[in-house]
Each structure stands twice: as C-alpha cells, then as structure tokens.
Design an enzyme around this catalytic site. Structure first.
Site, mmCIF file in Angstrom:
data_model
loop_
_atom_site.group_PDB
_atom_site.id
_atom_site.type_symbol
_atom_site.label_atom_id
_atom_site.label_comp_id
_atom_site.label_asym_id
_atom_site.label_seq_id
_atom_site.Cartn_x
_atom_site.Cartn_y
_atom_site.Cartn_z
ATOM 1 N N GLY A 23 0.820 -1.208 0.000
ATOM 2 C CA GLY A 23 0.000 0.000 0.000
ATOM 3 C C GLY A 23 0.854 1.259 0.000
ATOM 4 N NE ARG A 48 5.053 -1.718 4.345
ATOM 5 C CZ ARG A 48 3.811 -1.975 4.741
ATOM 6 N NH1 ARG A 48 3.126 -2.966 4.209
ATOM 7 N NH2 ARG A 48 3.248 -1.240 5.668
ATOM 8 N NE ARG A 62 -2.639 12.049 -9.092
ATOM 9 C CZ ARG A 62 -3.683 12.757 -8.660
ATOM 10 N NH1 ARG A 62 -4.081 12.684 -7.414
ATOM 11 N NH2 ARG A 62 -4.360 13.510 -9.485
ATOM 12 N NE ARG A 100 -4.047 -5.255 0.014
ATOM 13 C CZ ARG A 100 -3.506 -4.399 0.904
ATOM 14 N NH1 ARG A 100 -2.506 -3.616 0.567
ATOM 15 N NH2 ARG A 100 -3.970 -4.341 2.138
ATOM 16 C CB SER A 154 -0.742 -3.803 7.297
ATOM 17 O OG SER A 154 -1.360 -2.589 6.949
ATOM 18 C CG ASP A 210 -4.802 -2.679 13.271
ATOM 19 O OD1 ASP A 210 -4.235 -2.463 12.188
ATOM 20 O OD2 ASP A 210 -6.027 -2.824 13.367
ATOM 21 N NE ARG A 243 1.084 0.517 9.829
ATOM 22 C CZ ARG A 243 0.672 1.267 10.837
ATOM 23 N NH1 ARG A 243 0.462 0.738 12.019
ATOM 24 N NH2 ARG A 243 0.461 2.536 10.667
HETATM 25 N N1 HPA Z 1 -8.929 -1.416 9.230
HETATM 26 C C1 HPA Z 1 -8.850 -1.323 7.903
HETATM 27 N N2 HPA Z 1 -7.741 -1.555 7.241
HETATM 28 C C2 HPA Z 1 -6.640 -1.890 7.931
HETATM 29 C C3 HPA Z 1 -6.667 -2.003 9.303
HETATM 30 C C4 HPA Z 1 -7.866 -1.756 9.986
HETATM 31 O O1 HPA Z 1 -7.954 -1.846 11.225
HETATM 32 N N3 HPA Z 1 -5.416 -2.340 9.710
HETATM 33 C C5 HPA Z 1 -4.674 -2.427 8.608
HETATM 34 N N4 HPA Z 1 -5.403 -2.163 7.522
#
Ligand code: HPA
Length: 237
Positions: free
Chosen positions: A24, A28, A47, A91, A94, A209, A222
C-alpha cells in the site's frame, strides 16, 4: 488507452515486469527495492506513487505502491494489467485482526474477500459481494511458505471502504455474518480487476493491529518488520 497512462509515467512496457508486488505504502516499495532487489530502475514517481523494477535472484520483478483504498488500488492495478501487460499482482499489505486467533505480525493469505464496496458493480456490473484470489497463485504461495517454513493463516477477509466507523463494534456483525477473520481496504478492487481482465492476483497480509485486543504496531515497525511476507512474495515471483 496507450502508455504512459495518467498515473504511471513509464513509456516502455518492458520496463515493468510480468509480476508486480504491490504494498500500500509507496515508501515500502522503495524499502523493498533498496533492500531486496538488484539492478533497480525507478519506473514511477507520479503523485509520489513510487515504483521500481529490478531483479531478485536473477528474475525481473516490479514493486510499486497502490495507495490506500479501493479507488487507489483500482486505478493502479487496472493500468498495470490493461496497459502495461502485467500478468500477476501480489498485494502485500497490512490488516486489522477480527479474530482472536490472529496475533500481531502473523501472516495471512487471502482466499477471498467480502466487501460493502460498489467498486466491482460500478466497474464491470459484477453483482456479488465476494471475490476470490487466483487459486493457482494461492497454491504457489502455500508451497513457497512451506519451503520457507513460514506459517500462514488462510481465510476470508473483509475488504472495507471505511477505516473509521462511527460504530466501532459494527465490525463484529461483518465478522460473524460473513466469516471474515481480518480487515484491509484494497483486495476486493484488485481481485475484481484481475477477474474481469483475465489476470492473476492474490494478497498476503501482515497483522498490524487487532480490533479484538486493541494492540497495534507503529508505522516505523510496519514499514520495516514485514520481512516474512515480503520474502514469500519475492520467492513466488
Ligand atoms: N482497518 C482497515 N484496514 C486496515 C486495518 C484496519 O484496522 N489495519 C490495517 N489495515
């Protein structure tokens, strides 16, 4: 449409590999190119959506950021598939855990995703709310992970249009009704594009998370700590 596209500036198709790794975060992508690839050329900076082509163990591979959300990955993955002849997008992102069985930094392979997003319906008329990863690609991921002795979870995830919900606990209904073990915001659009364009796509996620326990990682962690997932994706490519 011809190349370059509105969002990717490379004028030569051959500067982009058949397989693209897509985190994303564009930083990274830069981190992966600088630390894991050789013979690196930057292929995009429009961009600041940084992209690089290089070699990994002699094989050419491109790594490029997707940005956050369906709208963003929808644009980049469509342009790569449709105009740059990319065949596979992996992809690497996270996710937030919806299941108490997932711990921070666990790696998850997405089998399919459920979404409330209208992306696929608007894009192609696809009217289901679940879309699958490419099965053959997932079989390869499982094989590579086994060879590398990296444990992976598999399952359905929630690919969401919204990060901040007014009703935080509403994730529990989505988890329980649709069987989603984690949440991210891009797979549904990526998989829908792959399906409609006859391409291949999958998604590896690292748990950053947990909506169940409230634990989270910092953005520095991350960016740097997702080596397990990157290694699987690079070996696959
Ligand atoms: N919500 C949505 N997308 C995410 C989250 C989340 O808690 N953590 C990492 N990507």
């Amino acid at each position: 449409m011809s190349i370059p596209t509105p969002h990717i500036e490379t004028k030569d198709k051959h500067m982009i590999a058949e397989t693209v790794l897509m985190p994303g975060d564009p930083l990274r992508a830069k981190f992966i190119a600088e630390n894991f690839l050789e013979n690196v050329t930057q292929i995009n900076s429009v961009r600041n959506m940084l992209g690089y082509t290089g070699t990994y163990k002699g094989r050419e591979i491109t790594v490029m950021g997707s940005g956050m959300g369906m709208a963003s990955i929808g644009i980049y993955s469509y342009e790569l598939f449709a105009f740059y002849d990319v065949k596979k997008i992996i992809r690497i992102g996270s996710c937030g855990a919806y299941s108490k069985d997932l711990n921070l930094y666990d790696v998850l392979l997405v089998d399919d995703c459920w979404s409330e997003s209208s992306y696929a319906k608007v894009q192609s008329g696809y009217d289901k709310d679940v879309v699958e990863a490419t099965v053959a690609l997932n079989d390869q991921v499982v094989k590579v992970a086994k060879e590398l002795e990296i444990p992976i979870h598999r399952g359905r995830i929630h690919s969401s249009d919204v990060f901040y919900r007014q009703d935080f606990d509403s994730f529990k209904n989505i988890r329980d009704e649709h069987g989603c073990i984690a949440v991210e915001m891009e797979s549904f659009a990526l998989f829908a594009n792959a399906k409609i364009l006859n391409k291949e796509a999958t998604c590896l996620l690292t748990v950053s998370d947990s909506l169940v326990s409230g634990e989270l990682t910092t953005s520095d962690e991350r960016q740097n700590a997702f080596t397990k997932m990157m290694t699987i994706a690079l070996e696959l490519a």
